[in-house]
Motif scaffolding. Structure first.
Motif, short mmCIF file in Angstrom:
data_model
loop_
_atom_site.label_atom_id
_atom_site.label_comp_id
_atom_site.label_asym_id
_atom_site.label_seq_id
_atom_site.Cartn_x
_atom_site.Cartn_y
_atom_site.Cartn_z
N VAL A 109 0.87 -1.18 0.00
CA VAL A 109 0.00 0.00 0.00
C VAL A 109 0.90 1.23 0.00
CG1 VAL A 109 -2.10 -0.99 0.95
CG2 VAL A 109 -0.30 -0.35 2.49
N LEU A 110 1.23 1.69 -1.20
CA LEU A 110 2.23 2.74 -1.35
C LEU A 110 1.68 4.03 -1.95
CD1 LEU A 110 5.07 0.53 -2.83
CD2 LEU A 110 4.81 1.27 -0.47
N TYR A 111 0.48 3.98 -2.50
CA TYR A 111 -0.03 5.12 -3.26
C TYR A 111 -1.06 5.87 -2.44
CZ TYR A 111 2.06 2.25 -6.86
OH TYR A 111 2.94 1.49 -7.59
N GLU A 112 -0.88 7.19 -2.33
CA GLU A 112 -1.83 8.01 -1.59
C GLU A 112 -2.98 8.38 -2.51
OE1 GLU A 112 -1.04 11.26 0.79
OE2 GLU A 112 0.33 10.20 2.09
N ALA A 113 -4.19 8.18 -2.04
CA ALA A 113 -5.39 8.53 -2.80
C ALA A 113 -6.44 9.03 -1.83
CB ALA A 113 -5.90 7.31 -3.56
#
Length: 57
Positions: free
Chosen positions: A31-35
């Motif tokens: 879980v690396l992507y900020e959204a």
């Protein structure tokens, strides 16, 4: 050439960047992507990040 520095950016993250995706509820994924999910910023997996960006278009 060796690839000694591959993934060095996530070694400092908790559990090496792995966790539960709040969108698809899969466990042990990166879980690396900020959204923005439901008005809040959250870290999501790669496939959910792509689907959220596609839905925004």
């Amino acid at each position: 050439m060796s690839k000694a520095h591959r993934g060095s950016g996530i070694r400092t993250e908790v559990n090496h960047g792995r966790g539960v995706c709040p969108v698809c509820k899969r466990t042990a994924v990166k879980v690396l992507y900020e959204a923005t999910v439901e008005g809040e910023k959250a870290k999501v997996c790669k496939s959910c990040n792509a689907s959220l960006k596609a839905a925004a278009k």
